[in-house]
Design a protein around this motif. Structure first.
Motif, PDB file in Angstrom:
ATOM      1  N   GLN A  67       0.826  -1.208   0.000  1.00 39.09           N
ATOM      2  CA  GLN A  67       0.000   0.000   0.000  1.00 39.09           C
ATOM      3  C   GLN A  67       0.864   1.263   0.000  1.00 39.09           C
ATOM      4  OE1 GLN A  67      -3.386   0.216  -0.270  1.00 39.09           O
ATOM      5  NE2 GLN A  67      -3.120   2.422  -0.351  1.00 39.09           N
ATOM      6  N   THR A  68       1.922   1.244   0.787  1.00 39.71           N
ATOM      7  CA  THR A  68       2.841   2.380   0.828  1.00 39.71           C
ATOM      8  C   THR A  68       3.472   2.597  -0.546  1.00 39.71           C
ATOM      9  OG1 THR A  68       3.359   2.027   3.168  1.00 39.71           O
ATOM     10  CG2 THR A  68       4.948   3.302   1.873  1.00 39.71           C
ATOM     11  N   ALA A  69       3.890   1.510  -1.171  1.00 34.31           N
ATOM     12  CA  ALA A  69       4.487   1.602  -2.509  1.00 34.31           C
ATOM     13  C   ALA A  69       3.486   2.153  -3.510  1.00 34.31           C
ATOM     14  CB  ALA A  69       4.980   0.230  -2.946  1.00 34.31           C
ATOM     15  N   SER A  70       2.238   1.695  -3.446  1.00 28.15           N
ATOM     16  CA  SER A  70       1.207   2.171  -4.367  1.00 28.15           C
ATOM     17  C   SER A  70       1.023   3.681  -4.249  1.00 28.15           C
ATOM     18  CB  SER A  70      -0.123   1.469  -4.079  1.00 28.15           C
ATOM     19  OG  SER A  70      -0.032   0.094  -4.340  1.00 28.15           O
ATOM     20  N   ARG A  71       0.999   4.163  -3.012  1.00 30.48           N
ATOM     21  CA  ARG A  71       0.824   5.597  -2.789  1.00 30.48           C
ATOM     22  C   ARG A  71       1.988   6.385  -3.393  1.00 30.48           C
ATOM     23  NH1 ARG A  71       2.876   8.568   1.129  1.00 30.48           N
ATOM     24  NH2 ARG A  71       3.329   6.780   2.495  1.00 30.48           N
ATOM     25  N   LEU A  72       3.208   5.904  -3.176  1.00 29.99           N
ATOM     26  CA  LEU A  72       4.373   6.602  -3.718  1.00 29.99           C
ATOM     27  C   LEU A  72       4.415   6.519  -5.242  1.00 29.99           C
ATOM     28  CD1 LEU A  72       7.205   5.677  -1.187  1.00 29.99           C
ATOM     29  CD2 LEU A  72       5.850   7.764  -1.310  1.00 29.99           C
ATOM     30  N   PHE A  73       4.024   5.365  -5.797  1.00 26.65           N
ATOM     31  CA  PHE A  73       3.988   5.236  -7.255  1.00 26.65           C
ATOM     32  C   PHE A  73       3.035   6.266  -7.850  1.00 26.65           C
ATOM     33  CE2 PHE A  73       4.954   0.394  -6.928  1.00 26.65           C
ATOM     34  CZ  PHE A  73       6.302   0.672  -6.755  1.00 26.65           C
ATOM     35  N   ALA A  74       1.881   6.445  -7.191  1.00 21.62           N
ATOM     36  CA  ALA A  74       0.889   7.397  -7.690  1.00 21.62           C
ATOM     37  C   ALA A  74       1.384   8.833  -7.560  1.00 21.62           C
ATOM     38  CB  ALA A  74      -0.426   7.223  -6.933  1.00 21.62           C
ATOM     39  N   GLU A  75       2.081   9.123  -6.478  1.00 21.22           N
ATOM     40  CA  GLU A  75       2.539  10.494  -6.220  1.00 21.22           C
ATOM     41  C   GLU A  75       3.754  10.876  -7.061  1.00 21.22           C
ATOM     42  OE1 GLU A  75       1.229  10.574  -1.476  1.00 21.22           O
ATOM     43  OE2 GLU A  75       3.349  10.553  -2.042  1.00 21.22           O
ATOM     44  N   ARG A  76       4.704   9.938  -7.198  1.00 26.52           N
ATOM     45  CA  ARG A  76       5.980  10.271  -7.825  1.00 26.52           C
ATOM     46  C   ARG A  76       6.198   9.600  -9.171  1.00 26.52           C
ATOM     47  NH1 ARG A  76      10.002   9.620  -2.553  1.00 26.52           N
ATOM     48  NH2 ARG A  76       8.676  10.771  -1.069  1.00 26.52           N
ATOM     49  N   VAL A 103      -2.316   3.471 -10.647  1.00 22.16           N
ATOM     50  CA  VAL A 103      -0.885   3.266 -10.873  1.00 22.16           C
ATOM     51  C   VAL A 103      -0.689   2.405 -12.114  1.00 22.16           C
ATOM     52  CG1 VAL A 103       1.219   2.226  -9.959  1.00 22.16           C
ATOM     53  CG2 VAL A 103      -0.271   3.542  -8.445  1.00 22.16           C
ATOM     54  N   TYR A 104      -1.472   1.354 -12.235  1.00 18.96           N
ATOM     55  CA  TYR A 104      -1.388   0.476 -13.401  1.00 18.96           C
ATOM     56  C   TYR A 104      -1.730   1.239 -14.689  1.00 18.96           C
ATOM     57  CZ  TYR A 104      -2.865  -3.127 -16.725  1.00 18.96           C
ATOM     58  OH  TYR A 104      -3.024  -3.890 -17.844  1.00 18.96           O
ATOM     59  N   GLY A 114     -12.675   5.170 -22.200  1.00 20.25           N
ATOM     60  CA  GLY A 114     -11.897   6.394 -22.135  1.00 20.25           C
ATOM     61  C   GLY A 114     -12.340   7.282 -20.982  1.00 20.25           C
ATOM     62  N   MET A 115     -13.649   7.412 -20.801  1.00 19.58           N
ATOM     63  CA  MET A 115     -14.157   8.202 -19.679  1.00 19.58           C
ATOM     64  C   MET A 115     -13.684   7.619 -18.353  1.00 19.58           C
ATOM     65  SD  MET A 115     -18.046   9.497 -20.520  1.00 19.58           S
ATOM     66  CE  MET A 115     -18.767   7.890 -20.866  1.00 19.58           C
ATOM     67  N   LEU A 116     -13.801   6.309 -18.209  1.00 15.19           N
ATOM     68  CA  LEU A 116     -13.439   5.652 -16.954  1.00 15.19           C
ATOM     69  C   LEU A 116     -11.940   5.751 -16.672  1.00 15.19           C
ATOM     70  CD1 LEU A 116     -15.729   2.533 -17.337  1.00 15.19           C
ATOM     71  CD2 LEU A 116     -15.813   4.120 -15.414  1.00 15.19           C
ATOM     72  N   ASN A 117     -11.139   5.424 -17.666  1.00 14.03           N
ATOM     73  CA  ASN A 117      -9.696   5.371 -17.435  1.00 14.03           C
ATOM     74  C   ASN A 117      -9.058   6.755 -17.295  1.00 14.03           C
ATOM     75  OD1 ASN A 117      -9.743   2.609 -17.459  1.00 14.03           O
ATOM     76  ND2 ASN A 117      -9.082   2.399 -19.575  1.00 14.03           N
ATOM     77  N   TRP A 118      -9.675   7.771 -17.885  1.00 12.90           N
ATOM     78  CA  TRP A 118      -9.113   9.113 -17.769  1.00 12.90           C
ATOM     79  C   TRP A 118      -9.279   9.677 -16.362  1.00 12.90           C
ATOM     80  CZ3 TRP A 118      -5.671  11.245 -20.721  1.00 12.90           C
ATOM     81  CH2 TRP A 118      -5.400  12.602 -20.625  1.00 12.90           C
ATOM     82  N   ARG A 172      -6.486  10.922 -13.963  1.00 14.29           N
ATOM     83  CA  ARG A 172      -5.870  12.239 -14.021  1.00 14.29           C
ATOM     84  C   ARG A 172      -6.492  13.233 -13.038  1.00 14.29           C
ATOM     85  NH1 ARG A 172      -2.892  13.238 -18.749  1.00 14.29           N
ATOM     86  NH2 ARG A 172      -2.394  15.213 -17.691  1.00 14.29           N
ATOM     87  N   TRP A 173      -7.718  12.936 -12.568  1.00 15.74           N
ATOM     88  CA  TRP A 173      -8.370  13.971 -11.771  1.00 15.74           C
ATOM     89  C   TRP A 173      -9.164  13.471 -10.561  1.00 15.74           C
ATOM     90  CZ3 TRP A 173     -13.629  13.227 -11.730  1.00 15.74           C
ATOM     91  CH2 TRP A 173     -14.191  12.543 -12.820  1.00 15.74           C
ATOM     92  N   PHE A 174      -9.477  12.175 -10.490  1.00 22.19           N
ATOM     93  CA  PHE A 174     -10.322  11.707  -9.392  1.00 22.19           C
ATOM     94  C   PHE A 174      -9.494  11.265  -8.188  1.00 22.19           C
ATOM     95  CE2 PHE A 174     -12.381   8.138  -7.143  1.00 22.19           C
ATOM     96  CZ  PHE A 174     -13.456   8.834  -6.608  1.00 22.19           C
ATOM     97  N   LYS A 175      -9.916  11.715  -7.005  1.00 26.64           N
ATOM     98  CA  LYS A 175      -9.337  11.250  -5.746  1.00 26.64           C
ATOM     99  C   LYS A 175     -10.475  11.033  -4.747  1.00 26.64           C
ATOM    100  CE  LYS A 175      -4.703  13.259  -6.014  1.00 26.64           C
ATOM    101  NZ  LYS A 175      -3.708  14.134  -5.349  1.00 26.64           N
ATOM    102  N   PRO A 176     -10.442   9.927  -4.001  1.00 28.27           N
ATOM    103  CA  PRO A 176     -11.480   9.679  -3.000  1.00 28.27           C
ATOM    104  C   PRO A 176     -11.548  10.819  -1.980  1.00 28.27           C
ATOM    105  CG  PRO A 176     -10.164   7.714  -3.353  1.00 28.27           C
ATOM    106  CD  PRO A 176      -9.467   8.825  -4.070  1.00 28.27           C
ATOM    107  N   GLY A 177     -12.759  11.060  -1.502  1.00 25.40           N
ATOM    108  CA  GLY A 177     -12.927  12.099  -0.499  1.00 25.40           C
ATOM    109  C   GLY A 177     -13.114  13.481  -1.073  1.00 25.40           C
ATOM    110  N   GLY A 178     -13.206  13.583  -2.393  1.00 27.14           N
ATOM    111  CA  GLY A 178     -13.398  14.877  -3.038  1.00 27.14           C
ATOM    112  C   GLY A 178     -14.853  15.288  -3.076  1.00 27.14           C
ATOM    113  N   LYS A 179     -15.139  16.253  -3.918  1.00 27.59           N
ATOM    114  CA  LYS A 179     -16.486  16.818  -3.993  1.00 27.59           C
ATOM    115  C   LYS A 179     -17.500  15.802  -4.515  1.00 27.59           C
ATOM    116  CE  LYS A 179     -18.742  21.080  -5.497  1.00 27.59           C
ATOM    117  NZ  LYS A 179     -18.563  22.351  -6.257  1.00 27.59           N
TER     118      LYS A 179
END
Length: 222
Positions: free
Chosen positions: A31-40, A122-123, A181-185, A188-195
């Motif tokens: 899980q830690t690796a996944s978070r870093l992969f997504a961030e960096r 990440v994938y 395309g809608m789902l996979n894009w 670029r912009w979706f994060k849990p806990g957002g609006k």
């Protein structure tokens, strides 16, 4: 080299034993690796950085996983298997029509992205485009899962066209690619806990798709 072999043997033994504590710590590192992969980004993240973020040394990381690649693959494999099984259950449900099945599939995938964030993103970001040319067993398994999803969506759209609930003037492959395309894009912009949550987004995606696929909708050729 000898020290690395010892750690590899200990890792193999621990995996075989199946200790609950070992699995918990391994999952934590994944899980830690996944978070870093997504961030960096996958390529920019090092095992040393993963070890530091997980609060362990690099040798300890090797006790739980053999490589950065293994961390990445572990992060997505189980999730992809579960998503594929759920897709098959929805597809085989005889109480649902093609439109209902597609809506449920869109929701299931979007909710999976939210629930297991950021594993699948990440994938999608790092490896999805390379899998087709990768000959490894893992890559081939991932390709099969992708083809299953595509096949299910294509069959459902074809059924909808045959039943008159979807328009027939748009090539099925184009409409299915638009939906994916809608789902996979969203990576670029979706994060849990957002609006907006995953279910809301899935419902709007389905609305956009179904409105555009309604028989009698304006054609681009008009």
């Amino acid at each position: 080299m000898e020290e690395g072999s010892k750690i590899a043997r200990r890792r193999k033994s621990a995996l075989s034993d199946g200790s609950a504590d070992y699995k918990v710590k391994r999952d934590e590192i994944v899980q830690t690796a996944s978070r870093l992969f997504a961030e960096r980004g996958y390529k920019s993240t090092t095992l040393a950085q993963i070890a530091e973020a997980a609060g362990v040394d690099r040798a300890t990381v090797y006790y739980y996983v053999g490589s950065k690649e293994e961390l990445f693959r572990e992060a997505v494999q189980d999730l992809v298997d579960k998503n594929a099984a759920k897709a098959q259950r929805i597809f085989r449900d005889k109480n649902l029509d093609p439109k209902q099945k597609l809506a449920q599939l869109v929701e299931a995938l979007m909710c999976s992205y939210e629930e297991h964030y950021p594993h699948m993103y990440v994938y999608i970001q790092e490896e999805m485009h390379q899998v087709a040319s990768d000959t490894s067993e893992w890559a081939q398994a991932m390709s099969r899962h992708t083809r299953r999803w595509e096949t299910i969506f294509i069959k459902l759209v074809n059924e909808g066209v045959a039943q008159g609930v979807f328009r027939s003037d748009i090539p099925v492959g184009i409409s299915v690619n638009a939906l994916f395309g809608m789902l996979n894009w969203t990576h670029r912009w979706f994060k849990p806990g957002g609006k907006r949550n995953a279910r809301e987004i899935a419902a709007w995606f389905s609305e956009i798709f179904f409105n555009g696929m309604q028989p009698g909708a304006a054609s681009a050729k008009a």
